[in-house]
Design a protein around this motif. Structure first.
Motif, PDB file in Angstrom:
ATOM      1  N   ARG A 114      -5.373   4.771 -14.017  1.00  0.00           N
ATOM      2  CA  ARG A 114      -5.481   5.283 -12.651  1.00  0.00           C
ATOM      3  C   ARG A 114      -6.388   4.473 -11.735  1.00  0.00           C
ATOM      4  O   ARG A 114      -6.346   4.662 -10.520  1.00  0.00           O
ATOM      5  N   LEU A 115      -7.196   3.586 -12.287  1.00  0.00           N
ATOM      6  CA  LEU A 115      -8.125   2.822 -11.459  1.00  0.00           C
ATOM      7  C   LEU A 115      -7.415   1.572 -10.942  1.00  0.00           C
ATOM      8  O   LEU A 115      -6.969   0.728 -11.730  1.00  0.00           O
ATOM      9  N   ALA A 116      -7.309   1.477  -9.649  1.00  0.00           N
ATOM     10  CA  ALA A 116      -6.540   0.383  -9.046  1.00  0.00           C
ATOM     11  C   ALA A 116      -7.135  -0.978  -9.397  1.00  0.00           C
ATOM     12  O   ALA A 116      -8.356  -1.141  -9.465  1.00  0.00           O
ATOM     13  N   LYS A 117      -6.277  -1.955  -9.580  1.00  0.00           N
ATOM     14  CA  LYS A 117      -6.726  -3.310  -9.924  1.00  0.00           C
ATOM     15  C   LYS A 117      -7.584  -3.923  -8.823  1.00  0.00           C
ATOM     16  O   LYS A 117      -8.460  -4.745  -9.100  1.00  0.00           O
ATOM     17  N   ASP A 118      -7.328  -3.538  -7.569  1.00  0.00           N
ATOM     18  CA  ASP A 118      -8.079  -4.118  -6.457  1.00  0.00           C
ATOM     19  C   ASP A 118      -9.254  -3.240  -6.024  1.00  0.00           C
ATOM     20  O   ASP A 118      -9.860  -3.487  -4.981  1.00  0.00           O
ATOM     21  N   TYR A 119      -9.574  -2.220  -6.794  1.00  0.00           N
ATOM     22  CA  TYR A 119     -10.710  -1.367  -6.456  1.00  0.00           C
ATOM     23  C   TYR A 119     -11.996  -2.187  -6.573  1.00  0.00           C
ATOM     24  O   TYR A 119     -12.253  -2.792  -7.627  1.00  0.00           O
ATOM     25  N   PRO A 120     -12.813  -2.258  -5.526  1.00  0.00           N
ATOM     26  CA  PRO A 120     -13.969  -3.164  -5.543  1.00  0.00           C
ATOM     27  C   PRO A 120     -14.951  -2.912  -6.683  1.00  0.00           C
ATOM     28  O   PRO A 120     -15.583  -3.854  -7.171  1.00  0.00           O
ATOM     29  N   LEU A 121     -15.071  -1.645  -7.138  1.00  0.00           N
ATOM     30  CA  LEU A 121     -16.032  -1.336  -8.201  1.00  0.00           C
ATOM     31  C   LEU A 121     -15.390  -1.290  -9.589  1.00  0.00           C
ATOM     32  O   LEU A 121     -16.022  -0.850 -10.551  1.00  0.00           O
ATOM     33  N   ARG A 122     -14.166  -1.765  -9.713  1.00  0.00           N
ATOM     34  CA  ARG A 122     -13.487  -1.738 -11.007  1.00  0.00           C
ATOM     35  C   ARG A 122     -14.308  -2.419 -12.109  1.00  0.00           C
ATOM     36  O   ARG A 122     -14.344  -1.928 -13.237  1.00  0.00           O
ATOM     37  N   PRO A 123     -15.020  -3.541 -11.839  1.00  0.00           N
ATOM     38  CA  PRO A 123     -15.788  -4.176 -12.916  1.00  0.00           C
ATOM     39  C   PRO A 123     -16.890  -3.298 -13.511  1.00  0.00           C
ATOM     40  O   PRO A 123     -17.384  -3.589 -14.604  1.00  0.00           O
ATOM     41  N   LEU A 124     -17.275  -2.229 -12.804  1.00  0.00           N
ATOM     42  CA  LEU A 124     -18.266  -1.312 -13.373  1.00  0.00           C
ATOM     43  C   LEU A 124     -17.659  -0.411 -14.438  1.00  0.00           C
ATOM     44  O   LEU A 124     -18.393   0.223 -15.204  1.00  0.00           O
ATOM     45  N   PHE A 125     -16.339  -0.369 -14.506  1.00  0.00           N
ATOM     46  CA  PHE A 125     -15.658   0.523 -15.430  1.00  0.00           C
ATOM     47  C   PHE A 125     -14.753  -0.230 -16.403  1.00  0.00           C
ATOM     48  O   PHE A 125     -14.650   0.124 -17.572  1.00  0.00           O
ATOM     49  N   LEU A 126     -14.117  -1.276 -15.908  1.00  0.00           N
ATOM     50  CA  LEU A 126     -13.190  -2.062 -16.714  1.00  0.00           C
ATOM     51  C   LEU A 126     -13.347  -3.539 -16.371  1.00  0.00           C
ATOM     52  O   LEU A 126     -13.393  -3.902 -15.190  1.00  0.00           O
ATOM     53  N   ALA A 127     -13.421  -4.367 -17.395  1.00  0.00           N
ATOM     54  CA  ALA A 127     -13.447  -5.822 -17.197  1.00  0.00           C
ATOM     55  C   ALA A 127     -12.117  -6.381 -17.672  1.00  0.00           C
ATOM     56  O   ALA A 127     -11.789  -6.305 -18.865  1.00  0.00           O
ATOM     57  N   ASP A 128     -11.341  -6.919 -16.747  1.00  0.00           N
ATOM     58  CA  ASP A 128      -9.993  -7.378 -17.054  1.00  0.00           C
ATOM     59  C   ASP A 128     -10.001  -8.802 -17.581  1.00  0.00           C
ATOM     60  O   ASP A 128     -10.415  -9.742 -16.891  1.00  0.00           O
ATOM     61  N   ARG A 129      -9.520  -8.973 -18.782  1.00  0.00           N
ATOM     62  CA  ARG A 129      -9.367 -10.302 -19.376  1.00  0.00           C
ATOM     63  C   ARG A 129      -8.019 -10.899 -18.945  1.00  0.00           C
ATOM     64  O   ARG A 129      -7.114 -10.168 -18.530  1.00  0.00           O
ATOM     65  N   PRO A 130      -7.870 -12.219 -19.074  1.00  0.00           N
ATOM     66  CA  PRO A 130      -6.587 -12.830 -18.702  1.00  0.00           C
ATOM     67  C   PRO A 130      -5.415 -12.254 -19.479  1.00  0.00           C
ATOM     68  O   PRO A 130      -4.290 -12.187 -18.967  1.00  0.00           O
ATOM     69  N   SER A 131      -5.670 -11.852 -20.717  1.00  0.00           N
ATOM     70  CA  SER A 131      -4.613 -11.217 -21.504  1.00  0.00           C
ATOM     71  C   SER A 131      -5.235 -10.133 -22.370  1.00  0.00           C
ATOM     72  O   SER A 131      -6.425 -10.173 -22.691  1.00  0.00           O
ATOM     73  N   GLY A 132      -4.437  -9.162 -22.748  1.00  0.00           N
ATOM     74  CA  GLY A 132      -4.925  -8.077 -23.584  1.00  0.00           C
ATOM     75  C   GLY A 132      -5.525  -6.946 -22.767  1.00  0.00           C
ATOM     76  O   GLY A 132      -5.631  -7.018 -21.533  1.00  0.00           O
ATOM     77  N   PRO A 133      -5.924  -5.872 -23.436  1.00  0.00           N
ATOM     78  CA  PRO A 133      -6.482  -4.715 -22.720  1.00  0.00           C
ATOM     79  C   PRO A 133      -7.850  -5.021 -22.124  1.00  0.00           C
ATOM     80  O   PRO A 133      -8.555  -5.927 -22.589  1.00  0.00           O
ATOM     81  N   PRO A 134      -8.250  -4.291 -21.097  1.00  0.00           N
ATOM     82  CA  PRO A 134      -9.561  -4.521 -20.492  1.00  0.00           C
ATOM     83  C   PRO A 134     -10.694  -4.029 -21.389  1.00  0.00           C
ATOM     84  O   PRO A 134     -10.499  -3.148 -22.232  1.00  0.00           O
ATOM     85  N   ASP A 135     -11.879  -4.599 -21.214  1.00  0.00           N
ATOM     86  CA  ASP A 135     -13.083  -4.131 -21.899  1.00  0.00           C
ATOM     87  C   ASP A 135     -13.688  -2.970 -21.122  1.00  0.00           C
ATOM     88  O   ASP A 135     -13.623  -2.918 -19.891  1.00  0.00           O
ATOM     89  N   TRP A 136     -14.330  -2.071 -21.856  1.00  0.00           N
ATOM     90  CA  TRP A 136     -14.826  -0.831 -21.256  1.00  0.00           C
ATOM     91  C   TRP A 136     -16.258  -1.021 -20.760  1.00  0.00           C
ATOM     92  O   TRP A 136     -17.226  -0.653 -21.417  1.00  0.00           O
ATOM     93  N   THR A 137     -16.396  -1.566 -19.565  1.00  0.00           N
ATOM     94  CA  THR A 137     -17.726  -1.783 -18.998  1.00  0.00           C
ATOM     95  C   THR A 137     -18.396  -0.488 -18.550  1.00  0.00           C
ATOM     96  O   THR A 137     -19.604  -0.484 -18.278  1.00  0.00           O
ATOM     97  N   TYR A 138     -17.658   0.605 -18.486  1.00  0.00           N
ATOM     98  CA  TYR A 138     -18.277   1.897 -18.155  1.00  0.00           C
ATOM     99  C   TYR A 138     -19.404   2.215 -19.141  1.00  0.00           C
ATOM    100  O   TYR A 138     -20.450   2.748 -18.751  1.00  0.00           O
ATOM    101  N   ASN A 139     -19.190   1.886 -20.420  1.00  0.00           N
ATOM    102  CA  ASN A 139     -20.257   2.085 -21.404  1.00  0.00           C
ATOM    103  C   ASN A 139     -21.516   1.315 -20.999  1.00  0.00           C
ATOM    104  O   ASN A 139     -22.639   1.811 -21.094  1.00  0.00           O
ATOM    105  N   MET A 140     -21.306   0.097 -20.560  1.00  0.00           N
ATOM    106  CA  MET A 140     -22.418  -0.761 -20.161  1.00  0.00           C
ATOM    107  C   MET A 140     -23.077  -0.254 -18.880  1.00  0.00           C
ATOM    108  O   MET A 140     -24.303  -0.304 -18.727  1.00  0.00           O
ATOM    109  N   LEU A 141     -22.286   0.260 -17.944  1.00  0.00           N
ATOM    110  CA  LEU A 141     -22.841   0.817 -16.718  1.00  0.00           C
ATOM    111  C   LEU A 141     -23.843   1.923 -17.023  1.00  0.00           C
ATOM    112  O   LEU A 141     -24.937   1.965 -16.444  1.00  0.00           O
ATOM    113  N   LEU A 142     -23.478   2.828 -17.921  1.00  0.00           N
ATOM    114  CA  LEU A 142     -24.323   3.984 -18.216  1.00  0.00           C
ATOM    115  C   LEU A 142     -25.586   3.601 -18.974  1.00  0.00           C
ATOM    116  O   LEU A 142     -26.631   4.227 -18.801  1.00  0.00           O
ATOM    117  N   LYS A 143     -25.499   2.573 -19.800  1.00  0.00           N
ATOM    118  CA  LYS A 143     -26.646   2.203 -20.635  1.00  0.00           C
ATOM    119  C   LYS A 143     -27.472   1.063 -20.040  1.00  0.00           C
ATOM    120  O   LYS A 143     -28.700   1.054 -20.150  1.00  0.00           O
TER     121      LYS A 143
END
Length: 687
Positions: free
Chosen positions: A554-583
């Motif tokens: 549900r989080l749009a690819k062009d959402y400016p704060l997306r890197p705080l929740f998901l880090a998109d790699r060139p291929s494969g599923p995104p990394d869960w940066t939300y964990n990192m945001l909270l800690k």
């Protein structure tokens, strides 16, 4: 219970209205039992063990007749050559053909086997249960805690893994019981033909709800028949049946056993709240019928729940704690009291609380609060404003702010004259504090369906231009208002008692968040003084979707704060940066999303953001186990892949990771210290 003779036990059981089986001399079975699992479609279960007794359960439906009588047998061996108890077990249409039998005069810390047989010799499957150790017994205590098993949208591979590992463990390392921290069912049910998929998940058939309500594509019950249909649909799951047949369960409800967004006797499922006194009683009745527990229904009998004359009428008068004083509301929420405590050997006092039946209003529902919330920050809200809303007139030592603000927006403080929020309610809270004061066990474990660890972020560190409005400098954000992560005042009352009375060995195990958390119980975080008084853990959901799954879809690819929740790699599923945001905070997320270099990301961590957190995985599924000894608490997170389909492997499928958190028993007045070890797999950005 061990000191009671048979007459005294029968008198005690009579106060519970329990059918009774009394342990005695071992003899071979004479019932002529023949297994017919099809006639016992929901299997067998046991619950709430103490050192000499346990409650046994099954459901044997009949086509006609108001009442039948089964026979229950309890044996020291699986072959039933040493049967120590045998008793009638009544079933009736009034109780949806369920039965509860209190078996007494058993030996402590002992494995027993049990089964039910009808008058024609048709038998249930064989169940296994375990009594608690004596309060003087110093042996280690082992248990698992679980929550959130939405079989409408997933499968219970976590139970299969738990069973597989427990069967292969040495007897001293096997689990003594399973603590279920709520959302045993989800009362909101999707029908596959209306919604075949949600996210990447298949919608599985659970049941059809008679005479229910509907919000969007969710159907929900309004009568006891509707709730019964949901329980029967859930108990058709083979892994849940096997788990209940292997261990006694100790259970407390969360929200979905009644109503998704409801509280007290108010029904709310995605729409406006509405009076639901009869619905609350129906939910309590079905829970009583399908969850074996030491609770007392209106009938005064474990045989049947009983009837209450109630009407669904608006609640117009409230006391200062937010308790609705309307008589039907009071009668409904007191129709079944689920909060209770258990002593398990020398080392465990387990104290269970109910966070929904007596809960006050969410403070963010107060007038005007939405005006100081900026949706551009994806759920982040001013922590100072939330603290003021939660504490009401008690804020700042009785000097609450007249206004609440966010940037250039201000509103009059709508709760400056209100009492602090409570989730427990005044009566239950007093009971809970008294339990803590009196506990003589090594470890005092609060079994709480709602997480207690703060969800914090530091959006003040965002670069210029990512959002139209800049987050106010010097202000931390908090996320969410529905659990103890933002119930600062009441949580502080509990933690301050622990501190002031120098109670050691205090820990919390929670559910509901659909994620794994480990950390410290502390009333205040920086810029306040950080003084942890105990440990706090949250177990992931067994099956229910979590935050990361939602963000992925549900989080749009062009959402400016997306890197705080998901880090998109060139291929494969995104990394869960939300964990990192909270800690670790905003800077760590942005660095990781740019470089995917974990060392560089941790180098810019904000040390003042979350000193209370040792671990957070917002996308985890699985279960947790706890081992308690006289000098240590060991909590293990067993994380499985997203359980979209049922595993065909006997071990429930592969693991994502296994992480152990260990703490030595601290002395009164000292701070606890958590140690962490990744035993297996990769927890990603959770540490």
């Amino acid at each position: 219970m061990m000191r009671l003779n048979r007459r005294a036990f029968v008198r005690l059981a009579a106060t519970m209205g329990a059918a009774v089986a009394w342990g005695g001399t071992a003899r071979a079975s004479t019932t002529g039992w023949g297994e017919r699992r099809d006639l016992y479609p929901e299997g067998v279960a046991s619950g709430d063990p103490d050192a000499s007794s346990v409650i046994l359960w099954t459901r044997r439906p009949f086509e006609a007749g108001g009442r039948r009588v089964l026979t229950v047998e309890v044996a020291e061996d699986e072959a039933f050559q040493r049967v120590v108890a045998k008793a009638p077990a009544p079933v009736s249409a009034e109780a949806d053909w369920t039965t509860r039998v209190l078996v007494g005069h058993l030996k402590p810390a002992r494995v027993y086997w049990y089964r039910f047989t009808d008058g024609e010799g048709n038998g249930s499957r064989v169940g296994r249960t375990i009594t608690a150790p004596l309060t003087s017994d110093p042996r280690p205590v082992n248990f698992a805690f679980v929550s959130c098993q939405d079989v409408n949208e997933g499968k219970l591979n976590g139970y299969r893994r738990m069973i597989f590992e427990d069967e292969r463990a040495a007897p001293p390392d096997q689990l003594g019981f399973v603590l279920h921290l709520g959302d045993f069912i989800y009362e909101v049910v999707e029908y596959p033909e209306e919604q075949p998929k949600r996210y990447d998940r298949t919608i599985y058939e659970v049941c059809r709800i008679p005479d229910g309500g509907q919000t969007g594509k969710f159907h929900y019950p309004l009568t006891v028949e509707g709730y019964r249909a949901v329980y029967k649909g859930y108990l058709a799951d083979p892994d849940l049946q096997d788990a209940r047949a292997r261990w006694p369960f100790v259970a407390i409800w969360d929200n979905h056993e009644f109503s998704w967004q409801g509280r007290q006797s108010i029904v709310q499922a995605g729409g406006a709240p509405r009076p639901g006194q009869t619905v609350k009683v129906a939910a309590n009745q079905a829970w009583f019928e399908y969850i074996p527990a030491r609770v007392k229904p209106p009938s005064g009998s474990l045989d049947t729940f009983g009837a209450l004359a109630l009407q669904n009428v608006p609640i117009e008068k409230w006391d200062e704690s937010g308790l609705g004083l309307e008589p039907n509301n009071l009668k409904a929420i007191h129709s079944l009291i689920a909060y209770r405590s258990f002593r398990y050997g020398r080392h465990l006092d387990l104290i269970l609380t109910d966070q929904h039946s007596f809960c006050g209003e969410d403070p963010t529902d107060a007038e005007g609060v939405g005006k100081i919330y900026d949706p551009a920050f994806n759920g982040m809200f001013s922590e100072p404003a939330m603290i003021a809303l939660d504490a009401g007139r008690a804020c700042n030592g009785g000097k609450p702010p007249a206004e609440l603000s966010f940037g250039d927006r201000s509103i009059p403080n709508p709760r400056k004259d209100s009492a602090p929020r409570t989730l427990l309610g005044l009566r239950q809270k007093q009971w809970f504090l008294d339990q803590l004061r009196r506990s003589a066990a090594t470890w005092k474990i609060w079994g709480n369906s709602l997480g207690t660890l703060d969800l914090r972020a530091d959006p003040e560190n965002l670069p210029e231009g990512l959002t139209k409005q800049k987050w106010p400098a010097g202000t931390v954000a908090q996320i969410g208002s529905g659990d103890y992560g933002s119930a600062y005042h009441e949580r502080g009352e509990i933690y301050d008692l622990i501190r002031d009375r120098k109670i050691a060995g205090f820990a919390i195990v929670s559910g509901d968040r659909h994620s794994f958390w480990a950390g410290y119980a502390a009333s205040r975080l920086p810029p306040g003084e950080f003084e942890p008084v105990g440990l706090s853990f949250v177990g992931a959901s067994l099956a229910s979707p979590g935050a990361m799954e939602s963000f992925e879809h549900r989080l749009a690819k062009d959402y400016p704060l997306r890197p705080l929740f998901l880090a998109d790699r060139p291929s494969g599923p995104p990394d869960w940066t939300y964990n990192m945001l909270l800690k670790h905070g905003v800077r760590s997320c942005l660095e990781y999303a740019k470089t995917f270099d974990l060392k560089r990301a941790h180098a810019v961590s904000n040390p003042k953001l979350s000193p209370h957190l040792a671990f957070v995985d917002m996308g985890g599924h699985g279960y947790a186990t706890v081992r308690l000894t006289g000098d240590e608490m060991r909590t293990e997170f067993v994380c499985i892949p997203r359980p979209i389909t049922r595993s065909d492997r006997p071990d429930g499928g592969p693991l994502r990771y296994r992480v152990v958190h260990t703490a030595s028993l601290w002395k009164p007045g000292e701070r606890p210290v958590l140690r962490q070890q990744v035993v297996e797999g990769d927890p990603g950005l959770s540490i």
